[in-house]
Design an enzyme around this catalytic site. Sequence first.
Site, PDB file in Angstrom:
ATOM      1  N   LEU B 172      -8.313  -7.848 -17.424  1.00  0.00           N
ATOM      2  CA  LEU B 172      -6.818  -7.835 -17.148  1.00  0.00           C
ATOM      3  C   LEU B 172      -6.535  -6.625 -16.085  1.00  0.00           C
ATOM      4  CD1 LEU B 172      -5.558  -8.044 -20.855  1.00  0.00           C
ATOM      5  CD2 LEU B 172      -6.129  -9.950 -19.195  1.00  0.00           C
ATOM      6  N   PRO B 173      -6.243  -6.943 -14.988  1.00  0.00           N
ATOM      7  CA  PRO B 173      -6.511  -6.014 -13.748  1.00  0.00           C
ATOM      8  C   PRO B 173      -5.126  -4.972 -13.483  1.00  0.00           C
ATOM      9  CG  PRO B 173      -6.195  -8.251 -12.757  1.00  0.00           C
ATOM     10  CD  PRO B 173      -6.139  -8.386 -14.349  1.00  0.00           C
ATOM     11  N   CYS B 174      -5.350  -4.101 -14.561  1.00  0.00           N
ATOM     12  CA  CYS B 174      -4.410  -3.238 -14.191  1.00  0.00           C
ATOM     13  C   CYS B 174      -4.719  -2.213 -13.008  1.00  0.00           C
ATOM     14  CB  CYS B 174      -4.252  -2.167 -15.584  1.00  0.00           C
ATOM     15  SG  CYS B 174      -5.618  -1.277 -16.228  1.00  0.00           S
ATOM     16  N   HIS B 175      -6.003  -2.194 -12.594  1.00  0.00           N
ATOM     17  CA  HIS B 175      -6.230  -1.472 -11.292  1.00  0.00           C
ATOM     18  C   HIS B 175      -5.612  -2.101 -10.144  1.00  0.00           C
ATOM     19  CE1 HIS B 175      -9.269  -4.869 -11.560  1.00  0.00           C
ATOM     20  NE2 HIS B 175      -9.062  -4.653 -10.197  1.00  0.00           N
ATOM     21  N   ARG B 176      -5.031  -3.092 -10.101  1.00  0.00           N
ATOM     22  CA  ARG B 176      -4.309  -3.637  -9.053  1.00  0.00           C
ATOM     23  C   ARG B 176      -2.551  -3.329  -8.979  1.00  0.00           C
ATOM     24  NH1 ARG B 176      -6.824  -9.605 -10.224  1.00  0.00           N
ATOM     25  NH2 ARG B 176      -8.986  -8.854  -9.793  1.00  0.00           N
TER      26      ARG B 176
END
Lengths: 163, 204
Positions: B172-176
């Site tokens: 779940l790409p919270c780095h984006r």
Amino acid sequence: MKQPFEHVVAQHAATVLRVCRFVAGPNDADDAWAETFISAMRAYPTLPPEANVQAWLVRIAHNRSIDIVRSRSTHASPSETLPHQDSTIGLPEAQDHEIWISVAQLPPKQRLAIAYHYLGGLPFKEIAEILGGTTESVRKASSDGIKALRASIIKNSAQEVTR
Amino acid sequence: MSSDNEVLDAITTATQPDQASIDRLHSRLVELSAIEGLLDASYTFMQSPIGELMLVASDAGLVKIAFENENFEQVLVDLSERLGPRMLLAPERLEHVELELMEYFTGARKHFDLALDLSLTGGFRQLVQQHLVQIDYGSTKSYKEVAESVGNPKASRAVGSACATNPLPIVLPCHRVLRSDGSLGGYAGGLPAKRILLDLESAA
């Protein structure tokens, strides 16, 4: 706070395997070990956090090993006690420890007392609770068992020399 | 007395377990406990360009990805409270997860196809975390933009804490999610890790 079960396995796997080998014999030890840890896993969520985990596992290992030894011998004769003599003990080819022959000849109480005290780390009092009888009788069984094993080790090594 | 010790030595030697036997029995326990429905969760560790990761899965799916700086032991203890204590180290049960992550880290995978267990999160945080997969690979959004797209434009700070508590980072790409001025903001795995993931995605 309860530790993840993996930690229980990591800490006690070897001790439980030693106990299972001594009680169920080297051939049935793996089955006894697996059934011990499956039973333990089933009961683990309700184990009190302050419980002595090793003692708990040794008790379960006792029950599972006895079940296995009994089920192996039921076909011959249904018995309430451990079978005497070497009926249930096999000797894996890779394992040439002569001591197994002597262990198989120990009366059950002596064999179990040695297993739970010296390999499982249980005090004699607690073993008496598992096996019945007095603490003294368990202590004596253990000491008689050690004597019997010592005698047969000496006998075997004497045979080695004369061969 | 010394001859008693001789007997005890003989017993100890005869019952001495070797590591191969212990490993084999451990695998058997994993297999049996899974069949009997006794396994609350399995976990494994993997190396990655952003340091060692711990992967944890329940029957429902991947439930947690932990970074080294979160203290794996502490995470395991917390999870044993929340998911149940019957957790075993079982790399064989997480092989497909490890494979997809390895493909992602080499730039070969842009979307994950994994069953996820979101039971460690809930409410608005979960809503935000589930929304994150809609931010395309290689692109970014600001905390504010994410707040707007979940229909709560004033909730930038809550979006920030949803990202900070994301149990399944990378997947779940919270780095984006970045600050409006383009600066990195925060990341549970540390800002260098966030930078590496963004660079990886813009290069692929």
